[in-house]
Scaffold this active site. Structure first.
Site, PDB file in Angstrom:
ATOM      1  N   ARG A   8       0.800  -1.231   0.000  1.00 28.06           N
ATOM      2  CA  ARG A   8       0.000   0.000   0.000  1.00 28.06           C
ATOM      3  C   ARG A   8       0.832   1.280   0.000  1.00 28.06           C
ATOM      4  O   ARG A   8       0.324   2.358  -0.277  1.00 28.06           O
ATOM      5  CB  ARG A   8      -0.965  -0.011   1.208  1.00 28.06           C
TER       6      ARG A   8
ATOM      7  N   GLY B 124       2.864 -14.154   6.338  1.00 26.35           N
ATOM      8  CA  GLY B 124       2.002 -13.633   7.400  1.00 26.35           C
ATOM      9  C   GLY B 124       2.745 -13.457   8.712  1.00 26.35           C
ATOM     10  O   GLY B 124       3.881 -13.909   8.871  1.00 26.35           O
TER      11      GLY B 124
ATOM     12  N   ASN C  51      37.362  41.987   6.106  1.00 29.20           N
ATOM     13  CA  ASN C  51      36.197  42.435   5.341  1.00 29.20           C
ATOM     14  C   ASN C  51      36.274  41.892   3.921  1.00 29.20           C
ATOM     15  O   ASN C  51      37.257  42.120   3.215  1.00 29.20           O
ATOM     16  CB  ASN C  51      36.139  43.961   5.313  1.00 29.20           C
TER      17      ASN C  51
ATOM     18  N   TYR D 295      38.800  26.129  -7.725  1.00 27.89           N
ATOM     19  CA  TYR D 295      38.825  24.929  -8.555  1.00 27.89           C
ATOM     20  C   TYR D 295      39.504  25.238  -9.876  1.00 27.89           C
ATOM     21  O   TYR D 295      39.071  26.128 -10.614  1.00 27.89           O
ATOM     22  CB  TYR D 295      37.378  24.463  -8.779  1.00 27.89           C
TER      23      TYR D 295
HETATM   24  C1  UD1 Z   1      -1.659  -6.361  11.604  1.00 29.51           C
HETATM   25  C2  UD1 Z   1      -2.542  -7.282  12.437  1.00 29.51           C
HETATM   26  C3  UD1 Z   1      -3.803  -6.526  12.865  1.00 29.51           C
HETATM   27  C4  UD1 Z   1      -3.415  -5.281  13.618  1.00 29.51           C
HETATM   28  C5  UD1 Z   1      -2.439  -4.423  12.803  1.00 29.51           C
HETATM   29  C6  UD1 Z   1      -1.891  -3.306  13.676  1.00 29.51           C
HETATM   30  C7  UD1 Z   1      -2.148  -9.518  11.552  1.00 29.51           C
HETATM   31  C8  UD1 Z   1      -2.660 -10.591  10.678  1.00 29.51           C
HETATM   32  N1  UD1 Z   1      -2.895  -8.419  11.626  1.00 29.51           N
HETATM   33  O1  UD1 Z   1      -2.358  -6.044  10.408  1.00 29.51           O
HETATM   34  O2  UD1 Z   1      -4.598  -7.366  13.699  1.00 29.51           O
HETATM   35  O3  UD1 Z   1      -4.580  -4.529  13.926  1.00 29.51           O
HETATM   36  O4  UD1 Z   1      -1.322  -5.197  12.369  1.00 29.51           O
HETATM   37  O5  UD1 Z   1      -1.046  -2.443  12.964  1.00 29.51           O
HETATM   38  O6  UD1 Z   1      -1.116  -9.659  12.183  1.00 29.51           O
HETATM   39  N2  UD1 Z   1       5.157  -8.719   8.465  1.00 29.51           N
HETATM   40  C9  UD1 Z   1       6.217  -9.579   8.321  1.00 29.51           C
HETATM   41  N3  UD1 Z   1       6.021 -10.731   7.603  1.00 29.51           N
HETATM   42  C10 UD1 Z   1       4.832 -11.047   7.052  1.00 29.51           C
HETATM   43  C11 UD1 Z   1       3.753 -10.146   7.212  1.00 29.51           C
HETATM   44  C12 UD1 Z   1       3.960  -8.988   7.928  1.00 29.51           C
HETATM   45  O7  UD1 Z   1       7.313  -9.319   8.801  1.00 29.51           O
HETATM   46  O8  UD1 Z   1       4.752 -12.117   6.426  1.00 29.51           O
HETATM   47  C13 UD1 Z   1       5.386  -7.473   9.233  1.00 29.51           C
HETATM   48  C14 UD1 Z   1       5.214  -6.224   8.400  1.00 29.51           C
HETATM   49  O9  UD1 Z   1       6.446  -5.827   7.816  1.00 29.51           O
HETATM   50  C15 UD1 Z   1       4.724  -5.221   9.420  1.00 29.51           C
HETATM   51  C16 UD1 Z   1       3.965  -6.063  10.422  1.00 29.51           C
HETATM   52  O10 UD1 Z   1       4.420  -7.390  10.253  1.00 29.51           O
HETATM   53  O11 UD1 Z   1       5.790  -4.585  10.098  1.00 29.51           O
HETATM   54  C17 UD1 Z   1       2.464  -5.986  10.233  1.00 29.51           C
HETATM   55  O12 UD1 Z   1       2.106  -6.474   8.951  1.00 29.51           O
HETATM   56  P1  UD1 Z   1       0.941  -5.810   8.094  1.00 29.51           P
HETATM   57  O13 UD1 Z   1       0.821  -6.557   6.824  1.00 29.51           O
HETATM   58  O14 UD1 Z   1       1.153  -4.339   8.023  1.00 29.51           O
HETATM   59  O15 UD1 Z   1      -0.312  -6.154   9.010  1.00 29.51           O
HETATM   60  P2  UD1 Z   1      -1.678  -5.348   9.123  1.00 29.51           P
HETATM   61  O16 UD1 Z   1      -2.528  -5.670   7.953  1.00 29.51           O
HETATM   62  O17 UD1 Z   1      -1.400  -3.935   9.410  1.00 29.51           O
HETATM   63 CA    CA Z   2       0.408  -2.636   9.388  1.00 29.03          CA
END
Ligand code: UD1
Ligand code: CA
Length: 462
Positions: A16, A80, A379, A389
């Site tokens: 996003r 995830g 001054n 240069y």
């Molecule tokens: C997540 C939570 C949601 C919460 C929100 C708060 C989950 C499924 N959902 O959603 O409940 O309200 O954060 O901000 O956890 N990341 C990884 N590896 C992955 C996926 C994500 O390292 O495979 C990291 C991302 O870089 C990020 C964080 O985890 O720093 C959160 O991931 P993101 O995809 O932004 O989750 P949200 O949809 O915001």
């Molecule tokens: Ca997030």
């Protein structure tokens, strides 16, 4: 106190954001998001800190290489948040105590809240403690579903029923977990949701089914747990962070005439009774002393400014040092090692690079001073250029104490103007000028009597 292990998730692709750079590199008030999170992480003095990286892993690792005590684990592909946590199992699987999980994209969390989360988690002897917040607009967050007082599960926006979408208590994504049995339970999470990902929030329902205690802590200031998923959210969070910084500065005795248009980075310090006018940016590791006045349209980056300094409108000052009682601008450009000693003055359209302007010295109009060492009480006339240069090398110019450089002079470096020497207006100085002497290079002036009248007669016009 039990051992505390920190895990920071920063592997996500951040679709996003629509960015070629990993989301956590994007800056908030001058500091990359990930560094805000790591600073908060460090404040609880963890036994270990593990950063889960994936998208742009190489770049992230090298950007953070100066920070000590970090262990990196790579998550590839990114399936995830639960899958991300499992990547830490090889390093943390044999550890005991508490695991605190932070997100790389939730940068405003305070150390106080992390400490409080630890306290609540420890006091309740919980298997998991979820940090939650009650917000006006829960859109995009996981919702906290309770049965009675107790948290029952967390449901993501995409998977929530319309009734669940009305819930205003949200998951911050920040948790404390007992390490005992954690990874076994995380492995039980299945990707049964709209995104087909392994969702860490599903752990809550699993623990509840298994009768293990799950606690919640609700933050009072929901701004703290704002996650950044888009450029618009980046801007909103930046605005809140800037407001906090301005509030701190004002509380410490700095006048900020118009806080919404005053951009001060987090690491900047400003002394009492300094006045900052509207539309000023003060960035990086800048320090400004007491009783200064910074006028509108000024940008200052990574610079040191003494006490009682006036910076007039529309100056750009980067990597510079300015002594006490100095005066700069309007429209001056001090860059890359420019140094103004006490009481020095620089005026409009004057540029200084790798140049020291000594105490009480002045260059008030239209000059370029580069690679020059200028003594005290010198001054520099309007239109003076140090020709540093030669097309191949940068050469130094030395101007000793009390010298006077007439307007429109060119000093062809390397060259030295001795103590108290004078350079006549319009001189091209190619050789050193001994102390106390006058250098002139322009030819003798010739006046032609009646020339204008003769020209009129010849051409029939003036
Ligand atoms: C997540 C939570 C949601 C919460 C929100 C708060 C989950 C499924 N959902 O959603 O409940 O309200 O954060 O901000 O956890 N990341 C990884 N590896 C992955 C996926 C994500 O390292 O495979 C990291 C991302 O870089 C990020 C964080 O985890 O720093 C959160 O991931 P993101 O995809 O932004 O989750 P949200 O949809 O915001
Ligand atoms: Ca997030």
């Amino acid at each position: 106190m039990r051992d505390v292990h920190l895990v920071v998730l920063a592997a996500g692709k951040s679709t996003r954001m629509k960015s070629a750079r990993a989301k956590v590199f994007h800056r908030i008030a001058g500091t990359p998001m990930i560094e805000w999170v790591l600073a908060t992480a460090a404040s609880v003095r963890p036994t270990t800190t593990t950063v889960v990286i994936g998208h742009q892993a190489v770049e992230l690792k090298s950007a953070l290489s100066s920070q000590s005590g970090l262990t990196f684990v790579v998550q590839e592909p990114q399936l995830g948040t639960a899958h991300a946590l499992l990547m830490a199992e090889p390093t943390l699987g044999n550890q005991t105590g508490t695991l605190i999980m932070l997100y790389g994209d939730v940068p405003m969390l305070t150390p106080q809240t992390v400490t409080r989360l630890l306290e609540v988690h420890t006091a309740a002897d919980a298997a998991a403690t979820v940090l939650t917040a009650v917000v006006d607009d829960p859109h995009g967050y996981g919702r906290i579903v309770r049965s009675g007082e107790q948290i029952a599960r967390i449901v993501e926006e995409r998977d929530a029923s319309s009734a669940e979408r009305q819930i205003r208590e949200i998951n911050s994504g920040i948790y404390a977990f007992a390490l005992d049995g954690l990874f076994d339970a995380v492995r039980a999470i299945a990707p049964q949701n709209a995104q087909g990902e392994y969702y860490l929030p599903d752990l809550v329902a699993i623990y509840r089914r298994r009768g293990r205690p799950v606690e919640t802590l609700t933050v009072s200031d929901a701004d703290e747990i704002r996650g950044i998923n888009s450029r618009a959210e980046l801007a909103e969070v930046s605005r809140i962070v800037r407001r906090r910084k301005n509030d701190e500065l004002m509380a410490a005795g700095v006048t900020i005439e118009d806080p919404p248009t005053t951009y001060v980075d987090n690491d900047v310090s400003i002394g009492e009774d300094t006045i900052v006018h509207p539309g000023v940016s003060i960035e990086g590791r800048t320090t400004i002393g007491v009783a200064c006045e910074i006028h509108s349209g000024v940008r200052i980056v990574d610079s040191r400014i003494g006490d009682r300094v006036v910076v007039n409108n529309h100056c750009v000052i980067t990597d510079a040092a300015i002594g006490n009682d100095a005066h700069v601008g309007p429209f001056a450009h001090l860059r890359n090692g420019a140094e103004l000693r006490d009481h020095a003055r620089v005026g409009n359209f004057v540029e200084l690079k790798k140049t020291v302007l000594g105490a009480g010295s002045k260059s008030m109009h239209l000059a370029y001073l580069g690679d020059a060492t200028i003594g005290a009480n010198v001054n520099i006339g309007a239109g003076t250029i140090t020709c540093n240069y030669d097309g191949v090398n940068k050469n130094p110019t030395i101007i000793e104490d009390g010298a006077f450089i007439g307007s429109d002079s060119q000093l062809i470096a390397p060259v030295t103007i001795g103590k108290g020497a004078y350079v006549g207006s319009g001189t091209t100085v190619r050789e050193d000028v001994p102390p106390g002497s006058l250098a002139v290079s322009a030819g003798k002036q010739r006046n032609i009597d009646g020339w204008v009248d003769k020209k009129k007669k010849r051409t029939g016009s003036a």
